[in-house]
Scaffold this motif. Structure first.
Motif, PDB file in Angstrom:
ATOM      1  N   UNK A  70       0.826  -1.209   0.000  1.00  0.00           N
ATOM      2  CA  UNK A  70       0.000   0.000   0.000  1.00  0.00           C
ATOM      3  C   UNK A  70       0.861   1.259   0.000  1.00  0.00           C
ATOM      4  N   UNK A  71       1.962   1.232   0.742  1.00  0.00           N
ATOM      5  CA  UNK A  71       2.855   2.392   0.784  1.00  0.00           C
ATOM      6  C   UNK A  71       3.506   2.625  -0.577  1.00  0.00           C
ATOM      7  N   UNK A  72       3.890   1.553  -1.250  1.00  0.00           N
ATOM      8  CA  UNK A  72       4.495   1.682  -2.588  1.00  0.00           C
ATOM      9  C   UNK A  72       3.480   2.258  -3.574  1.00  0.00           C
ATOM     10  N   UNK A  73       2.239   1.764  -3.502  1.00  0.00           N
ATOM     11  CA  UNK A  73       1.191   2.287  -4.383  1.00  0.00           C
ATOM     12  C   UNK A  73       1.001   3.784  -4.151  1.00  0.00           C
ATOM     13  N   UNK A  74       0.980   4.199  -2.897  1.00  0.00           N
ATOM     14  CA  UNK A  74       0.806   5.628  -2.594  1.00  0.00           C
ATOM     15  C   UNK A  74       1.969   6.461  -3.114  1.00  0.00           C
ATOM     16  N   UNK A  75       3.188   5.925  -3.015  1.00  0.00           N
ATOM     17  CA  UNK A  75       4.348   6.649  -3.550  1.00  0.00           C
ATOM     18  C   UNK A  75       4.233   6.804  -5.068  1.00  0.00           C
ATOM     19  N   UNK A  76       3.776   5.746  -5.741  1.00  0.00           N
ATOM     20  CA  UNK A  76       3.573   5.816  -7.197  1.00  0.00           C
ATOM     21  C   UNK A  76       2.502   6.848  -7.531  1.00  0.00           C
ATOM     22  N   UNK A  77       1.443   6.883  -6.735  1.00  0.00           N
ATOM     23  CA  UNK A  77       0.369   7.855  -6.970  1.00  0.00           C
ATOM     24  C   UNK A  77       0.887   9.289  -6.868  1.00  0.00           C
ATOM     25  N   UNK A  78       1.694   9.563  -5.861  1.00  0.00           N
ATOM     26  CA  UNK A  78       2.215  10.919  -5.688  1.00  0.00           C
ATOM     27  C   UNK A  78       3.053  11.328  -6.892  1.00  0.00           C
ATOM     28  N   UNK A  79       3.958  10.442  -7.323  1.00  0.00           N
ATOM     29  CA  UNK A  79       4.803  10.754  -8.490  1.00  0.00           C
ATOM     30  C   UNK A  79       3.963  10.969  -9.746  1.00  0.00           C
TER      31      UNK A  79
ATOM     32  N   UNK B  37      -2.046  15.762  -0.985  1.00  0.00           N
ATOM     33  CA  UNK B  37      -2.029  15.941   0.467  1.00  0.00           C
ATOM     34  C   UNK B  37      -2.697  14.761   1.169  1.00  0.00           C
ATOM     35  N   UNK B  38      -3.814  14.281   0.594  1.00  0.00           N
ATOM     36  CA  UNK B  38      -4.509  13.134   1.176  1.00  0.00           C
ATOM     37  C   UNK B  38      -3.629  11.882   1.135  1.00  0.00           C
ATOM     38  N   UNK B  39      -2.929  11.672   0.039  1.00  0.00           N
ATOM     39  CA  UNK B  39      -2.063  10.494  -0.093  1.00  0.00           C
ATOM     40  C   UNK B  39      -0.919  10.558   0.903  1.00  0.00           C
ATOM     41  N   UNK B  40      -0.341  11.733   1.095  1.00  0.00           N
ATOM     42  CA  UNK B  40       0.747  11.891   2.069  1.00  0.00           C
ATOM     43  C   UNK B  40       0.250  11.576   3.476  1.00  0.00           C
ATOM     44  N   UNK B  41      -0.942  12.047   3.814  1.00  0.00           N
ATOM     45  CA  UNK B  41      -1.510  11.743   5.132  1.00  0.00           C
ATOM     46  C   UNK B  41      -1.724  10.241   5.294  1.00  0.00           C
ATOM     47  N   UNK B  42      -2.203   9.578   4.237  1.00  0.00           N
ATOM     48  CA  UNK B  42      -2.388   8.132   4.280  1.00  0.00           C
ATOM     49  C   UNK B  42      -1.053   7.423   4.477  1.00  0.00           C
TER      50      UNK B  42
ATOM     51  N   UNK C 148       1.524   8.507   6.056  1.00  0.00           N
ATOM     52  CA  UNK C 148       1.926   8.681   7.453  1.00  0.00           C
ATOM     53  C   UNK C 148       1.218   7.653   8.345  1.00  0.00           C
ATOM     54  N   UNK C 149      -0.076   7.449   8.108  1.00  0.00           N
ATOM     55  CA  UNK C 149      -0.828   6.460   8.881  1.00  0.00           C
ATOM     56  C   UNK C 149      -0.266   5.052   8.651  1.00  0.00           C
ATOM     57  N   UNK C 150       0.005   4.722   7.400  1.00  0.00           N
ATOM     58  CA  UNK C 150       0.536   3.399   7.080  1.00  0.00           C
ATOM     59  C   UNK C 150       1.923   3.196   7.674  1.00  0.00           C
ATOM     60  N   UNK C 151       2.728   4.248   7.687  1.00  0.00           N
ATOM     61  CA  UNK C 151       4.057   4.154   8.288  1.00  0.00           C
ATOM     62  C   UNK C 151       3.949   3.846   9.778  1.00  0.00           C
ATOM     63  N   UNK C 152       2.979   4.453  10.452  1.00  0.00           N
ATOM     64  CA  UNK C 152       2.763   4.146  11.863  1.00  0.00           C
ATOM     65  C   UNK C 152       2.393   2.692  12.084  1.00  0.00           C
ATOM     66  N   UNK C 153       1.538   2.146  11.207  1.00  0.00           N
ATOM     67  CA  UNK C 153       1.160   0.729  11.303  1.00  0.00           C
ATOM     68  C   UNK C 153       2.372  -0.156  11.045  1.00  0.00           C
ATOM     69  N   UNK C 154       3.174   0.230  10.060  1.00  0.00           N
ATOM     70  CA  UNK C 154       4.376  -0.534   9.727  1.00  0.00           C
ATOM     71  C   UNK C 154       5.326  -0.604  10.918  1.00  0.00           C
ATOM     72  N   UNK C 155       5.515   0.507  11.603  1.00  0.00           N
ATOM     73  CA  UNK C 155       6.376   0.531  12.782  1.00  0.00           C
ATOM     74  C   UNK C 155       5.809  -0.344  13.890  1.00  0.00           C
ATOM     75  N   UNK C 156       4.504  -0.370  14.030  1.00  0.00           N
ATOM     76  CA  UNK C 156       3.869  -1.174  15.064  1.00  0.00           C
ATOM     77  C   UNK C 156       4.137  -2.658  14.855  1.00  0.00           C
ATOM     78  N   UNK C 157       4.172  -3.094  13.597  1.00  0.00           N
ATOM     79  CA  UNK C 157       4.349  -4.509  13.294  1.00  0.00           C
ATOM     80  C   UNK C 157       5.809  -4.889  13.048  1.00  0.00           C
ATOM     81  N   UNK C 158       6.710  -3.975  13.307  1.00  0.00           N
ATOM     82  CA  UNK C 158       8.126  -4.278  13.044  1.00  0.00           C
ATOM     83  C   UNK C 158       8.598  -5.482  13.844  1.00  0.00           C
ATOM     84  N   UNK C 159       8.058  -5.656  15.051  1.00  0.00           N
ATOM     85  CA  UNK C 159       8.481  -6.768  15.904  1.00  0.00           C
ATOM     86  C   UNK C 159       7.623  -8.007  15.721  1.00  0.00           C
ATOM     87  N   UNK C 160       6.597  -7.919  14.885  1.00  0.00           N
ATOM     88  CA  UNK C 160       5.727  -9.076  14.639  1.00  0.00           C
ATOM     89  C   UNK C 160       5.542  -9.277  13.148  1.00  0.00           C
ATOM     90  N   UNK C 161       6.630  -9.592  12.419  1.00  0.00           N
ATOM     91  CA  UNK C 161       6.562  -9.690  10.957  1.00  0.00           C
ATOM     92  C   UNK C 161       5.682 -10.817  10.447  1.00  0.00           C
TER      93      UNK C 161
END
Length: 386
Positions: free
Chosen positions: A71-80, A167-172, A174-187
Motif C-alpha cells: 500500500x505504501x508503494x502504491x501511494x508513492x507511485x500515486x504521488x509521483x 495531500x490526502x495520499x501523504x496523510x495516508x 503517514x498512517x501506514x508508516x505508523x502501522x508498519x512501525x507497530x508490526x516491526x516486531x511481529x513480521x
C-alpha cells in the motif's frame, strides 16, 4: 496495539485516500469535458481498462510479502504520477492520459493489499464486517469527495484538486508508516504465510460469472443519470446532481444493510436474492415514468448492488487461505470492472441502434442471468452439504 486499533487505522487510511481519489476523479473529468466529449470518452477508457489488467497481473503480487508495504508503494507511485500531471499542458495532454493509466493500474493493488492484510488478522466470519466497512467508507467519501472536488475545480481548477489529492495520499502514507512501525516486531502478521495448497477455483466459477453478468447489466448506471436528466438534447445539471446524490446516499444505506442480511441468509442466498431484486430494479429503470421513478429505481439498484458486491467479495476471499486473499480480491475486481467495461462497449454499439429503454431491459436480462447462476450455486452448495 490491538487488532481492532489496527483495523481502525487501516480504515482511516482508506477514508483519506478515497476522499482525495473521488475529488480527483470529478476534477479530471471536469477538465476533460472542457476539452470536449471525445476527451472525456478517452479519459473513461484509460480509466477502466487498466484496472482489469492491474487486478489480474499486479494484485496477486501482494500475497508474496507485506501488504502494508504494498500500500505504501502504491501511494508513492500515486504521488509521483499526480506530480507528472502538474507538469502537463492540461487535462487532455498525452502525459495526463498516461498518468491516468498508471493510477488505474495500481488502484486494484491497493484494495487487494488491504483485503489481504485484513484476511490475515480477521476470521472468515469477520470478513463481511470488514468489507461492509470498506463499502461504507467508499460511498461516504464518494459524497464528500465529489463535493470537495467540484468546489476545488470551481475555485482553484485542476491544480487545486491535484494538490488536495496529493495531500490526502501523504496523510495516508503517514498512517501506514505508523502501522508498519507497530508490526516491526511481529513480521509474521505482515509476511505471506504459504499454505502449501494449490488454489482451487472451480467452486468459485459461478460466483465469478455472476459478478461479471450482474455488472454487465448494472454498469448502465454510469450513463443512466445523464440520459434521464437530458430533455430535448439539453442536460439539466440540477436534475443530474439530484439523481447522483440520492443514488450515493442509497448506495451507502445498502452497504450499511449488508451485514445483517448476510448473517441471516448466508453468502450465496444473499448474492442470489440481491441479483434478483437488482434485475427487477433495472426493469423499472427501463420505464420512462418520471423523475421520482427514475430516482427510486436507480437508487434501489445501487443499494442492492452494494449488498451483492460485499457478499460476493466476502464469499470469494473467505473461501481460500489467507495467503491467497490478494489474488481473489484482484479476480473479484477484474470481474466487476470487466462487466462495467462490457456494458460501456455494448452501449456504444447499441446506443444508436436501439431505444434506451430496450438497452436497459437487456441490462435487466443480464442481471437476471446472474441471479440464475447464483441460484444454481445455492442449489449445488446445499446438495454438497446434504
Amino acid at each position: 496495539m490491538s487488532g481492532s486499533s489496527i483495523r481502525q487505522l487501516i480504515y482511516l487510511s482508506h477514508f483519506i485516500i478515497q476522499i482525495g481519489g473521488w475529488a480527483f476523479r470529478i476534477g479530471i473529468l471536469i477538465g476533460l469535458l472542457q476539452s470536449g466529449m471525445s476527451a472525456a470518452g478517452l479519459g473513461v477508457a484509460v480509466t477502466f481498462a487498466p484496472i482489469m489488467l492491474g487486478s489480474l497481473f499486479l494484485s496477486p503480487l501482494v500475497d508474496r510479502g507485506d501488504p502494508i508495504s504494498a500500500m505504501m508503494i502504491v501511494n508513492a507511485i500515486r504521488i509521483c504520477t499526480l506530480l507528472a500531471i502538474f507538469g502537463s499542458d492540461g487535462a487532455d495532454s498525452l502525459l495526463s492520459y498516461a498518468s491516468m493509466v498508471v493510477l488505474s493500474l495500481v488502484q486494484p493493488v491497493y484494495l487487494s493489499a488491504e483485503v489481504a492484510f485484513f484476511r490475515r488478522i480477521t476470521s472468515e466470519d469477520g470478513m463481511i464486517s470488514v468489507l461492509r466497512n470498506i463499502a461504507n467508507i467508499d460511498w461516504l467519501t464518494y459524497l464528500l469527495g465529489m463535493f470537495a472536488g467540484a468546489m476545488l475545480s470551481d475555485q482553484l481548477h485542476l491544480p487545486g484538486v491535484l494538490a488536495f489529492n496529493i495531500s490526502a495520499i501523504i496523510m495516508s502514507l503517514i498512517v501506514l508508516l505508523g502501522i508498519k512501525q507497530q508490526f516491526r516486531r511481529t513480521p509474521a502478521v505482515l509476511e505471506a504465510r504459504p499454505s502449501g495448497t494449490v488454489l482451487y477455483l472451480a467452486p468459485l466459477y459461478p460466483a465469478f460469472l455472476a459478478v461479471f453478468l450482474l455488472n454487465l447489466g448494472a454498469g448502465i448506471i454510469n450513463v443512466y443519470p445523464a440520459i434521464r436528466a437530458t430533455t430535448d438534447g439539453v442536460l439539466d445539471r440540477s436534475v443530474l446532481l439530484t439523481i447522483v446524490m440520492i443514488n450515493g446516499v442509497f448506495a451507502l444505506l445498502g452497504a450499511l444493510a449488508v451485514k445483517p442480511i448476510f448473517s441471516l441468509l448466508g453468502a450465496l442466498p444473499t448474492i442470489a436474492g440481491a441479483a434478483a431484486l437488482l434485475a427487477g430494479c433495472l426493469g423499472i429503470m427501463s420505464l420512462d415514468a418520471g423523475l421520482p421513478v427514475v430516482i427510486a429505481s436507480s437508487s434501489a439498484m445501487l443499494g442492492l448492488g452494494q449488498i451483492f458486491a460485499a457478499s460476493a467479495h466476502t464469499h470469494m476471499v473467505s473461501s481460500v487461505a489467507s495467503d491467497r486473499a490478494g489474488r481473489l480480491s484482484g479476480l473479484f475486481q477484474c470481474c466487476t470492472y470487466g462487466g462495467v467495461a462490457g456494458n460501456g462497449i455494448a452501449f456504444s454499439l447499441l446506443g444508436d441502434q436501439l431505444p434506451f429503454s430496450m438497452i436497459v431491459l437487456l441490462c435487466a436480462a443480464s442481471a437476471f442471468v446472474a441471479f440464475a447462476v447464483a441460484t444454481f450455486a445455492v442449489v449445488k452448495s446445499r446438495e454438497s452439504q446434504a
